[in-house]
Scaffold this active site. Structure first.
Site, short mmCIF file in Angstrom:
data_model
loop_
_atom_site.label_atom_id
_atom_site.label_comp_id
_atom_site.label_asym_id
_atom_site.label_seq_id
_atom_site.Cartn_x
_atom_site.Cartn_y
_atom_site.Cartn_z
N LYS A 237 36.09 9.48 14.65
CA LYS A 237 35.48 10.44 13.71
C LYS A 237 35.82 10.00 12.30
CE LYS A 237 37.26 14.78 13.19
NZ LYS A 237 37.31 16.24 13.38
C1 5RP Z 1 40.79 18.20 10.11
C2 5RP Z 1 39.77 17.67 11.04
C3 5RP Z 1 38.52 18.42 11.16
O1 5RP Z 1 38.26 18.60 12.52
C4 5RP Z 1 37.44 17.61 10.51
O2 5RP Z 1 37.73 17.48 9.16
C5 5RP Z 1 36.03 18.16 10.76
O3 5RP Z 1 35.83 19.28 10.09
P1 5RP Z 1 34.94 19.38 8.76
O4 5RP Z 1 33.53 19.15 9.20
O5 5RP Z 1 35.22 20.77 8.28
O6 5RP Z 1 35.40 18.29 7.82
O7 5RP Z 1 39.94 16.68 11.69
O8 5RP Z 1 41.75 17.25 9.90
#
Ligand code: 5RP
Length: 271
Positions: free
Chosen positions: A171
């Site tokens: 991610k």
């Molecule tokens: C926090 C995370 C969140 O899951 C990630 O940031 C996704 O959320 P957003 O779309 O609000 O950024 O890993 O560390």
């Protein structure tokens, strides 16, 4: 073939589209009661629209109906709060716990270019070693330090490292020329949404990411902080799974918002 691993991955990535809409609701693990997640009951109506939740074990235990059919990927890293050094994370939830809760994957952050870069990357290696024994997919989250730029050079570096260390998927944040990040990363990438944007901008970013080769989203604030979270997650789904344009998806979001407003009015009339 590693049946367990593939089976779990097929709960996260929809086998028909090969993509995923993950709903990230793990923010409380370092931010505390985040806007939109103050009462976790708010996310319950969104769960059927998600392919997978990204959650902590505390949320699973306290807020989610164990009869849910929606898969979940468990955040297993943590330690510092928003007041501390964010890169100072360790693995805080065991593999045994992930299996006991019936997680379809585990996820942790790596902090490339930050203070504890080396420790978070070796923690990822250790997590992959352990997960491998149980056929548990690992999601590596490339957290962006405050001083880091969000460009293909930096994001590409972090994603490639995550894949080389053995994460099954990554991610990260969207950036210009995102296709270059995808090209340099041999495992699927999902994008985080980041800070709340106007809905059309968040949908456009989603469309751009999918067109550039992202395999979905793991989105939080741009869904649960929207004035119509239900409309927004449906709109994101249409882009990710059906190839809708951002403009088409925005129409869906607006319809969802209108329906929610009418339902609220109807409830008020009854009172
Ligand atoms: C926090 C995370 C969140 O899951 C990630 O940031 C996704 O959320 P957003 O779309 O609000 O950024 O890993 O560390």
């Amino acid at each position: 073939m590693d049946f367990g691993l593939e089976n779990r991955l097929s709960r996260i990535f929809n086998p028909r589209s090969g993509r995923t809409v993950m709903l990230a609701v793990d923010h409380g693990y370092f931010q505390g009661p985040t806007t939109g997640l103050r009462d976790m009951k708010n996310i319950i109506p969104l769960i059927p629209q998600a392919d997978c939740l990204f959650v902590t074990r505390g949320t699973m235990r306290n807020s989610i109906d164990p009869r849910t059919n929606t898969a979940f990927c468990l955040r297993v890293s943590g330690g510092p709060s928003i007041l501390g050094e964010l890169s100072n994370e360790d693995i805080i939830t065991s593999m045994e716990e992930a299996i006991r809760l019936n997680a379809s994957g585990v996820g942790m952050s790596i902090f490339v270019g930050a203070k504890n870069e080396d420790r978070t990357i070796s923690n990822l290696g250790r997590l992959v070693n352990e997960a491998q024994r149980y056929g548990m997919p690992v999601l590596a989250i490339t957290a962006v330090g405050r001083e880091m730029g969000r460009d293909t050079r930096y994001i590409g570096l972090a994603c490639r490292i995550a894949a080389e260390i053995g994460a099954q998927f990554v991610k990260t944040y969207y950036c210009d020329d995102f296709h270059k990040v995808v090209e340099g990363c041999p495992v699927p990438i999902v994008i985080a949404g980041g800070k709340k944007l106007p809905e059309m901008e968040a949908l456009q970013m989603t469309e751009n990411a999918i067109r550039a080769g992202a395999r979905g989203v793991d989105m939080g604030r741009n869904i649960f902080q929207s004035d119509s979270p239900a409309g927004m997650i449906k709109a994101v789904r249409a882009i990710v799974h059906k190839g809708a344009t951002a403009a088409e998806a925005f129409d869906m979001y607006q319809k969802g918002r209108k329906q929610a407003a009418e339902a609220a009015d109807a409830r008020m009339e009854k009172v």
